[in-house]
Design a protein around this motif. Structure first.
Motif, PDB file in Angstrom:
ATOM      1  N   PRO A   4      55.135  45.236  49.559  1.00 12.75           N
ATOM      2  CA  PRO A   4      55.249  43.777  49.448  1.00 12.75           C
ATOM      3  C   PRO A   4      53.959  43.230  48.851  1.00 12.75           C
ATOM      4  N   ARG A   5      54.076  42.178  48.081  1.00 10.61           N
ATOM      5  CA  ARG A   5      52.912  41.580  47.439  1.00 10.61           C
ATOM      6  C   ARG A   5      52.623  40.225  48.084  1.00 10.61           C
ATOM      7  N   PRO A   6      51.803  40.252  49.145  1.00  9.06           N
ATOM      8  CA  PRO A   6      51.489  38.984  49.789  1.00  9.06           C
ATOM      9  C   PRO A   6      50.639  38.120  48.873  1.00  9.06           C
ATOM     10  N   SER A   7      50.715  36.823  49.074  1.00  8.36           N
ATOM     11  CA  SER A   7      49.903  35.938  48.251  1.00  8.36           C
ATOM     12  C   SER A   7      48.434  36.143  48.599  1.00  8.36           C
ATOM     13  N   ILE A   8      47.587  35.987  47.608  1.00  8.89           N
ATOM     14  CA  ILE A   8      46.159  36.219  47.775  1.00  8.89           C
ATOM     15  C   ILE A   8      45.472  34.880  48.026  1.00  8.89           C
ATOM     16  N   ASP A   9      44.778  34.781  49.148  1.00  9.38           N
ATOM     17  CA  ASP A   9      43.992  33.591  49.438  1.00  9.38           C
ATOM     18  C   ASP A   9      42.704  33.705  48.636  1.00  9.38           C
ATOM     19  N   ARG A  10      42.629  32.955  47.582  1.00  9.84           N
ATOM     20  CA  ARG A  10      41.491  33.050  46.663  1.00  9.84           C
ATOM     21  C   ARG A  10      40.226  32.394  47.226  1.00  9.84           C
ATOM     22  N   THR A  11      40.287  31.879  48.447  1.00  7.65           N
ATOM     23  CA  THR A  11      39.108  31.258  49.030  1.00  7.65           C
ATOM     24  C   THR A  11      38.325  32.225  49.900  1.00  7.65           C
ATOM     25  N   ILE A  12      38.867  33.393  50.201  1.00  7.94           N
ATOM     26  CA  ILE A  12      38.196  34.361  51.059  1.00  7.94           C
ATOM     27  C   ILE A  12      37.811  35.568  50.206  1.00  7.94           C
ATOM     28  N   TRP A  13      36.524  35.784  50.045  1.00 10.84           N
ATOM     29  CA  TRP A  13      36.006  36.834  49.180  1.00 10.84           C
ATOM     30  C   TRP A  13      35.199  37.836  49.996  1.00 10.84           C
ATOM     31  N   VAL A  14      35.181  39.084  49.521  1.00 15.13           N
ATOM     32  CA  VAL A  14      34.387  40.130  50.174  1.00 15.13           C
ATOM     33  C   VAL A  14      33.624  40.904  49.104  1.00 15.13           C
ATOM     34  N   ASP A  15      32.615  41.630  49.546  1.00 15.72           N
ATOM     35  CA  ASP A  15      31.829  42.481  48.647  1.00 15.72           C
ATOM     36  C   ASP A  15      32.750  43.532  48.034  1.00 15.72           C
ATOM     37  N   ALA A  16      32.713  43.679  46.722  1.00 19.47           N
ATOM     38  CA  ALA A  16      33.626  44.592  46.025  1.00 19.47           C
ATOM     39  C   ALA A  16      33.185  46.058  46.091  1.00 19.47           C
ATOM     40  N   ALA A  17      31.908  46.312  46.260  1.00 22.68           N
ATOM     41  CA  ALA A  17      31.372  47.676  46.143  1.00 22.68           C
ATOM     42  C   ALA A  17      32.086  48.712  47.017  1.00 22.68           C
ATOM     43  N   PRO A  18      32.310  48.464  48.303  1.00 20.79           N
ATOM     44  CA  PRO A  18      32.960  49.502  49.116  1.00 20.79           C
ATOM     45  C   PRO A  18      34.382  49.828  48.642  1.00 20.79           C
ATOM     46  N   PHE A  19      35.057  48.846  48.100  1.00 19.53           N
ATOM     47  CA  PHE A  19      36.445  49.049  47.687  1.00 19.53           C
ATOM     48  C   PHE A  19      36.524  49.734  46.324  1.00 19.53           C
ATOM     49  N   LEU A  39      48.120  50.341  40.614  1.00 23.02           N
ATOM     50  CA  LEU A  39      49.514  49.908  40.616  1.00 23.02           C
ATOM     51  C   LEU A  39      50.169  50.196  41.956  1.00 23.02           C
ATOM     52  N   ARG A  40      49.885  51.343  42.528  1.00 23.70           N
ATOM     53  CA  ARG A  40      50.468  51.699  43.820  1.00 23.70           C
ATOM     54  C   ARG A  40      50.018  50.723  44.908  1.00 23.70           C
ATOM     55  N   ALA A  41      48.762  50.294  44.820  1.00 24.24           N
ATOM     56  CA  ALA A  41      48.227  49.362  45.810  1.00 24.24           C
ATOM     57  C   ALA A  41      48.648  47.920  45.536  1.00 24.24           C
ATOM     58  N   GLY A  42      49.253  47.673  44.369  1.00 27.33           N
ATOM     59  CA  GLY A  42      49.653  46.312  44.028  1.00 27.33           C
ATOM     60  C   GLY A  42      48.505  45.469  43.513  1.00 27.33           C
ATOM     61  N   VAL A  43      47.500  46.126  42.933  1.00 28.42           N
ATOM     62  CA  VAL A  43      46.310  45.449  42.423  1.00 28.42           C
ATOM     63  C   VAL A  43      46.396  45.377  40.895  1.00 28.42           C
ATOM     64  N   PRO A  44      46.137  44.218  40.304  1.00 27.53           N
ATOM     65  CA  PRO A  44      46.184  44.103  38.842  1.00 27.53           C
ATOM     66  C   PRO A  44      45.233  45.098  38.163  1.00 27.53           C
ATOM     67  N   VAL A  68      43.061  41.652  48.233  1.00 30.10           N
ATOM     68  CA  VAL A  68      42.966  42.800  47.321  1.00 30.10           C
ATOM     69  C   VAL A  68      42.206  43.934  48.002  1.00 30.10           C
ATOM     70  N   ALA A  69      41.135  43.583  48.695  1.00 29.97           N
ATOM     71  CA  ALA A  69      40.362  44.597  49.423  1.00 29.97           C
ATOM     72  C   ALA A  69      41.247  45.303  50.452  1.00 29.97           C
ATOM     73  N   GLU A  70      42.044  44.534  51.169  1.00 31.43           N
ATOM     74  CA  GLU A  70      42.930  45.127  52.171  1.00 31.43           C
ATOM     75  C   GLU A  70      43.979  46.029  51.527  1.00 31.43           C
ATOM     76  N   GLN A  71      44.499  45.615  50.385  1.00 30.79           N
ATOM     77  CA  GLN A  71      45.496  46.434  49.684  1.00 30.79           C
ATOM     78  C   GLN A  71      44.877  47.757  49.239  1.00 30.79           C
ATOM     79  N   LEU A  72      43.660  47.719  48.733  1.00 29.05           N
ATOM     80  CA  LEU A  72      42.987  48.946  48.305  1.00 29.05           C
ATOM     81  C   LEU A  72      42.644  49.822  49.503  1.00 29.05           C
ATOM     82  N   TRP A  73      42.144  49.212  50.566  1.00 31.32           N
ATOM     83  CA  TRP A  73      41.738  49.978  51.745  1.00 31.32           C
ATOM     84  C   TRP A  73      42.923  50.674  52.395  1.00 31.32           C
ATOM     85  N   ALA A  74      44.105  50.071  52.280  1.00 33.69           N
ATOM     86  CA  ALA A  74      45.310  50.641  52.887  1.00 33.69           C
ATOM     87  C   ALA A  74      45.799  51.891  52.153  1.00 33.69           C
TER      88      ALA A  74
END
Length: 159
Positions: A4-19, A39-44, A68-74
């Motif tokens: 499922p592709r949940p909507s992304i809350d563009r107001t909450i950001w995290v450090d990209a490096a770990p992901f 693509l598998r994670a649903g990330v552009p 996006v971070a959560e999708q990658l981490w999963a």
């Protein structure tokens, strides 16, 4: 198989490096490309390219949306390994392969991208196989999206 592709809350950001490191490590451990994993994670793909340092002159991202971070981490090693063993309908893969070949992508190059023999790619173009591995389907989807220069968003519901 599609997530499922949940909507992304563009107001909450995290450090990209770990992901970015997680995605890069999964690539190294599994031999699966960052495009397929994104693509598998649903990330552009455009975002994943910048996250992994494949974004050309754009540079690496410093922050990404939390979703996006959560999708990658999963995305886990087990899930990536399962892609190699899971069979999916080949219809959309055949269509993508046919499009890519008709667009001028050389058969040997496409075979290398998909990790298949040129004979199997030719069979895909002729819509002969009824099933392919989920990994081949993702590779074909990634190749199609890369050929479009990230312009379109490939949906994997039929992959």
């Amino acid at each position: 198989m599609p997530r499922p592709r949940p909507s992304i809350d563009r107001t909450i950001w995290v450090d990209a490096a770990p992901f970015g490191a997680h995605l890069t490590q999964l690539c190294a451990l599994t031999g699966v490309g960052w495009q397929e994993l994104a693509l598998r994670a649903g990330v552009p793909l455009r975002l994943a390219a910048r996250l992994t340092g494949h974004g050309g002159g754009s540079g690496r991202l410093r922050r990404i949306p939390r979703q996006v971070a959560e999708q990658l981490w999963a995305l886990t090693l087990e899930e990536v390994d399962e892609l190699k063993r899971t069979s999916v309908l080949a219809e959309s893969t055949c269509s993508r392969v046919g499009f890519l070949l008709a667009s001028g992508v050389a058969l040997p190059r496409l075979a290398a991208q998909l990790g298949c023999s040129p004979a199997f790619v030719a069979d895909l173009a002729d819509h002969r196989p009824t099933h392919v591995s989920a990994l081949i389907a993702l590779r074909a989807a990634a190749a199609r999206e890369m050929a479009d220069g990230f312009r379109s968003r490939v949906h994997l519901s039929a992959a």
